[in-house]
Design a protein around this motif. Structure first.
Motif, mmCIF file in Angstrom:
data_model
loop_
_atom_site.group_PDB
_atom_site.id
_atom_site.type_symbol
_atom_site.label_atom_id
_atom_site.label_comp_id
_atom_site.label_asym_id
_atom_site.label_seq_id
_atom_site.Cartn_x
_atom_site.Cartn_y
_atom_site.Cartn_z
ATOM 1 N N ASN A 32 0.530 -0.989 -0.192
ATOM 2 C CA ASN A 32 0.180 -0.111 -0.278
ATOM 3 C C ASN A 32 0.737 1.526 0.040
ATOM 4 N N TYR A 33 2.099 1.062 -0.031
ATOM 5 C CA TYR A 33 3.085 2.031 -0.053
ATOM 6 C C TYR A 33 3.384 2.659 -1.240
ATOM 7 N N GLY A 34 4.189 3.712 -1.889
ATOM 8 C CA GLY A 34 5.009 3.816 -2.989
ATOM 9 C C GLY A 34 6.739 4.350 -2.012
ATOM 10 N N ILE A 35 6.655 5.709 -2.632
ATOM 11 C CA ILE A 35 8.398 6.198 -2.418
ATOM 12 C C ILE A 35 7.956 7.238 -1.653
ATOM 13 N N LEU A 36 7.022 8.432 -1.496
ATOM 14 C CA LEU A 36 6.178 9.423 -0.240
ATOM 15 C C LEU A 36 5.094 8.550 0.223
ATOM 16 N N PRO A 37 4.665 9.292 1.199
ATOM 17 C CA PRO A 37 6.108 10.015 2.039
ATOM 18 C C PRO A 37 6.796 9.280 3.181
ATOM 19 N N GLU A 38 6.687 7.775 3.022
ATOM 20 C CA GLU A 38 6.987 6.551 3.816
ATOM 21 C C GLU A 38 8.540 6.970 3.459
ATOM 22 N N SER A 39 9.177 7.629 2.413
ATOM 23 C CA SER A 39 10.671 7.264 2.427
ATOM 24 C C SER A 39 11.614 8.583 2.488
ATOM 25 N N SER A 40 10.082 9.456 2.744
ATOM 26 C CA SER A 40 10.712 10.796 2.913
ATOM 27 C C SER A 40 12.151 11.498 3.364
ATOM 28 N N GLN A 41 12.400 11.122 4.289
ATOM 29 C CA GLN A 41 14.060 11.254 4.550
ATOM 30 C C GLN A 41 14.845 10.652 3.332
ATOM 31 N N GLN A 42 14.562 9.977 3.115
ATOM 32 C CA GLN A 42 15.458 8.953 2.176
ATOM 33 C C GLN A 42 15.600 9.635 0.625
ATOM 34 N N ILE A 43 14.600 10.373 0.867
ATOM 35 C CA ILE A 43 14.880 11.352 -0.450
ATOM 36 C C ILE A 43 15.287 12.584 -0.426
ATOM 37 N N ILE A 44 15.016 13.429 1.412
ATOM 38 C CA ILE A 44 15.386 14.588 1.583
ATOM 39 C C ILE A 44 17.116 14.342 1.286
ATOM 40 N N ASP A 45 17.774 13.440 2.029
ATOM 41 C CA ASP A 45 19.269 12.919 1.827
ATOM 42 C C ASP A 45 19.885 13.196 0.407
ATOM 43 N N TRP A 46 18.985 12.738 -1.100
ATOM 44 C CA TRP A 46 19.304 12.383 -1.879
ATOM 45 C C TRP A 46 19.138 14.153 -2.084
ATOM 46 N N ILE A 47 18.238 14.545 -2.214
ATOM 47 C CA ILE A 47 18.407 15.924 -2.537
ATOM 48 C C ILE A 47 19.385 16.876 -2.186
ATOM 49 N N VAL A 48 19.344 16.924 -1.025
ATOM 50 C CA VAL A 48 20.646 17.386 0.059
ATOM 51 C C VAL A 48 22.236 16.944 -0.859
#
Length: 286
Positions: A260-276
């Motif tokens: 029942n899950y995609g990438i967001l919002p469950e992996s928001s922190q991982q996405i933030i880390d990638w962006i940074v």
């Protein structure tokens, strides 16, 4: 005026310009008519503003289509902030017509009359600005997709040795090579980081075609494993939603589990880390 004095003045001006230069980070997602889809993406802006990225003085999230804030409005806001350079980071899983054609044309980095006509028909507003734009890579430039998929599978798993995994995706058929590469990487990563030895991956349709495309894959997996875990490489959507919408979840059997899950919002922190990390790496080359 002596030559040395002139050179000193010019050097001082250049240093002053460099010191006063202002750089912004703009993360660009596709966008959707649904506020529910847009919310987790727009929420990334709040998280980004809590993180310090040296050299970046302004951070925004923009939506390419359907909703606000669109790219043009965010760029206008950057102009008000006195921004000189924008690092535009496409929040897309793999290269697509959106990341390689639409966004560069909207930002004025590319001129393709056909693309611009299509954008005009979708009411996309082209950017006219003196700001310098640099477009960054998409998510598959890192290993974040493989790691996220592994996390989702672990969450569903109960008995790895007796489970098979289906990884589904929906992407640009004109860039099938990128998707084949990403799906293979994900397949290999799951096998290397778990006891699961059956992983099948497929680029499929969405909407009404979803069930017809997935049923043969499930039937094939059932011949090898007792329990089948189905996960999708989607930024916001989930295979669980699509299976329910098409009635597949009722007919597939109790041993078939749809995430029942995609990438967001469950992996928001991982996405933030990638962006940074991606922004920091670009800043080193700036």
């Amino acid at each position: 005026m002596k030559t040395k004095t002139v050179l000193f003045i010019l050097a001082s001006i250049m240093v002053s310009i460099h010191l006063n230069a202002k750089t912004a980070l703009v993360v660009i997602a596709h966008g959707a008519p649904s506020p529910q889809w847009n919310r987790p993406v727009l929420d990334l802006e709040k998280q980004l503003n809590s993180v310090d990225i040296p050299g970046i003085c302004y951070k925004r999230v923009a939506l390419m289509e359907f909703s606000q804030p669109n790219i043009s409005s965010v760029v206008k806001d950057c102009e008000k902030q006195g921004i000189d350079t924008v690092f535009a980071l496409p929040l897309f899983i793999a290269p697509s017509s959106h990341s390689e054609d639409d966004i560069p044309n909207i930002l004025g980095l590319k001129y393709d009359p056909t693309v611009r006509q299509a954008l005009a028909e979708e009411n996309a507003e082209l950017v006219k600005s003196n700001i310098r734009f640099v477009v960054g890579p998409v998510l598959m430039s890192s290993d974040i997709i493989e790691k996220t998929m592994m996390e989702r599978v672990k969450e569903m798993s109960k008995d790895e040795k007796n489970e098979g995994v289906l990884i589904l995706a929906h992407g640009d058929p004109d860039r099938i090579g990128f998707w084949n590469s990403l799906l293979k990487r994900t397949n290999d990563f799951i096998k290397q980081n778990s006891k699961i030895d059956y992983v099948d991956t497929e680029l499929i349709g969405m909407g009404q075609n979803f069930a017809n495309d997935v049923i043969p894959l499930i039937d094939k997996a059932k011949k090898s494993k007792k329990r089948i875990l189905v996960q999708g490489i989607y930024l916001m959507s989930s295979v669980g939603e699509m299976a329910k919408y098409t009635g597949l979840s009722k007919n597939a059997g109790e041993n078939v589990v749809f995430s029942n899950y995609g990438i967001l919002p469950e992996s928001s922190q991982q996405i933030i880390d990638w962006i940074v990390e991606t922004t920091q790496n670009w800043m080193k080359t700036k």
